[in-house]
Design a protein around this motif. Sequence first.
Motif, mmCIF file in Angstrom:
data_model
loop_
_atom_site.group_PDB
_atom_site.id
_atom_site.type_symbol
_atom_site.label_atom_id
_atom_site.label_comp_id
_atom_site.label_asym_id
_atom_site.label_seq_id
_atom_site.Cartn_x
_atom_site.Cartn_y
_atom_site.Cartn_z
ATOM 1 N N GLY A 39 13.654 79.594 -25.446
ATOM 2 C CA GLY A 39 14.304 79.241 -24.193
ATOM 3 C C GLY A 39 15.334 78.154 -24.457
ATOM 4 O O GLY A 39 15.028 77.152 -25.116
ATOM 5 N N ILE A 40 16.557 78.344 -23.953
ATOM 6 C CA ILE A 40 17.659 77.399 -24.197
ATOM 7 C C ILE A 40 18.209 76.950 -22.854
ATOM 8 O O ILE A 40 18.531 77.782 -21.998
ATOM 9 N N THR A 41 18.312 75.636 -22.638
ATOM 10 C CA THR A 41 18.759 75.126 -21.347
ATOM 11 C C THR A 41 19.647 73.896 -21.536
ATOM 12 O O THR A 41 19.885 73.454 -22.662
ATOM 13 N N GLU A 42 20.130 73.385 -20.397
ATOM 14 C CA GLU A 42 21.077 72.261 -20.381
ATOM 15 C C GLU A 42 22.313 72.602 -21.204
ATOM 16 O O GLU A 42 22.718 71.862 -22.108
ATOM 17 N N ILE A 43 22.898 73.742 -20.868
ATOM 18 C CA ILE A 43 24.077 74.259 -21.552
ATOM 19 C C ILE A 43 24.974 74.903 -20.507
ATOM 20 O O ILE A 43 24.494 75.351 -19.452
ATOM 21 N N ASP A 44 26.260 74.954 -20.769
ATOM 22 C CA ASP A 44 27.229 75.483 -19.804
ATOM 23 C C ASP A 44 27.258 77.012 -19.894
ATOM 24 O O ASP A 44 27.997 77.602 -20.680
ATOM 25 N N THR A 45 26.436 77.657 -19.067
ATOM 26 C CA THR A 45 26.355 79.122 -19.104
ATOM 27 C C THR A 45 27.621 79.774 -18.553
ATOM 28 O O THR A 45 27.936 80.913 -18.906
ATOM 29 N N ARG A 46 28.353 79.082 -17.679
ATOM 30 C CA ARG A 46 29.626 79.639 -17.199
ATOM 31 C C ARG A 46 30.616 79.752 -18.363
ATOM 32 O O ARG A 46 31.318 80.753 -18.497
ATOM 33 N N PHE A 47 30.655 78.730 -19.209
ATOM 34 C CA PHE A 47 31.535 78.772 -20.382
ATOM 35 C C PHE A 47 31.157 79.929 -21.296
ATOM 36 O O PHE A 47 32.022 80.672 -21.779
ATOM 37 N N LEU A 48 29.852 80.080 -21.550
ATOM 38 C CA LEU A 48 29.403 81.156 -22.435
ATOM 39 C C LEU A 48 29.742 82.528 -21.856
ATOM 40 O O LEU A 48 30.163 83.433 -22.581
ATOM 41 N N THR A 49 29.565 82.685 -20.550
ATOM 42 C CA THR A 49 29.858 83.962 -19.907
ATOM 43 C C THR A 49 31.344 84.302 -20.013
ATOM 44 O O THR A 49 31.723 85.440 -20.314
ATOM 45 N N LYS A 50 32.200 83.306 -19.770
ATOM 46 C CA LYS A 50 33.644 83.525 -19.905
ATOM 47 C C LYS A 50 34.006 83.876 -21.345
ATOM 48 O O LYS A 50 34.874 84.729 -21.598
#
Length: 372
Positions: free
Chosen positions: A108-119
């Motif tokens: 499990g990976i958290t406290e990361i910018d998932t919007r950036f990764l998705t883009k």
Amino acid sequence: MNKISLYFENGLFLEAKSFGAEGTAVGEIVFNTSLTGYQEIVTDPSYAGQFVTFTMPEIGNVGCNAQDMESKGAHCKGIIVRTYQSRPSNFRSEESLDVLLKRENVLGITEIDTRFLTKMLRDEGAMMMVASTEIHDATELKKILESSPRIEEVNYIEQVSTKESYVHNEARYDARTFEYAKPETTKKIIALDFGIKRNILNELTHAGMEVTVVPNSMSAEEIIAKVDSKEIDGVFLSNGPGDPLILKEEQEKIKKLIAHKVPLFGICLGHQLLSISHGYDTYKLKFGHHGGNHPVKNEMTGTVEITAQNHNYNVPDNITEVATVTHVNLFDNTIEGLKYNDSPTMSVQHHPEASPGPHESAYIFSEFRKML
């Protein structure tokens, strides 16, 4: 939470916080746009070999329970979330997502910018990555990634398929009454398990079919003998993980079933294998379709259905030489459903069982029973 380091195929190196299991894992990263149903996604065997980035920023808030498991365990390499809620609050919750991931050895990976990764994935496409709670040196992680097999080189259905045949006798589950529907079954089918989801089986039963789930290793000759003896009426080809082009044994098996005019219905991987077995190879989408909000047009009725999707591969447009297109994805006009011209065979790319997702395509299971 401990530190976890991520290295991506494009050279990006990031640090985040971890929950769930610890260790090092390599897989393909994709993103899923579903707003609900994280447990169903984590336990969907089709995600074997992948890291799933959730665009929904809050994950873990309703916990997990045995009823919402789509298989016996979790199969993805890891999940990536913006914010993990460690204290679930829901009357159906039996354990936290963290406990489930630890038990199933999923990162499990958290406290990361998932919007950036998705883009990034939208622009550059799905890619391989490595994540580790043990190794935090980018150079070392790069070496691990480069020496690991790519997802298209691994036959994951050998890992996720059942080893023993069994009869599935559950139908739709009502979470309000805590009871299963009990429909009358009028047809008998075999479900070839390439990574089948529990709710697909529920919908097949609900539509009036008695389902025997069999390993992917069952031979075409065994299946044809059951059809010829009237022991079964047809065959379902399930969803599953990985690249369908490497599944040579399954392709040869399906070719024999097609030649024998066995009634067939495929979903997702099953849909793709039917295309390949008819001589039309699949191709890989840039970042795939993963989510619970994809509009699909039923070409037979003109109706637009909002569907659940989970696939990286698609059938080619020239398959119209042997099949009629029944459904089309309105995001990119890719083929979502087919009815073959010269055999009792139908298939869809999306997930009509909608777990998670909307239920507008559930009628497709009844269409299969009618075809039988």
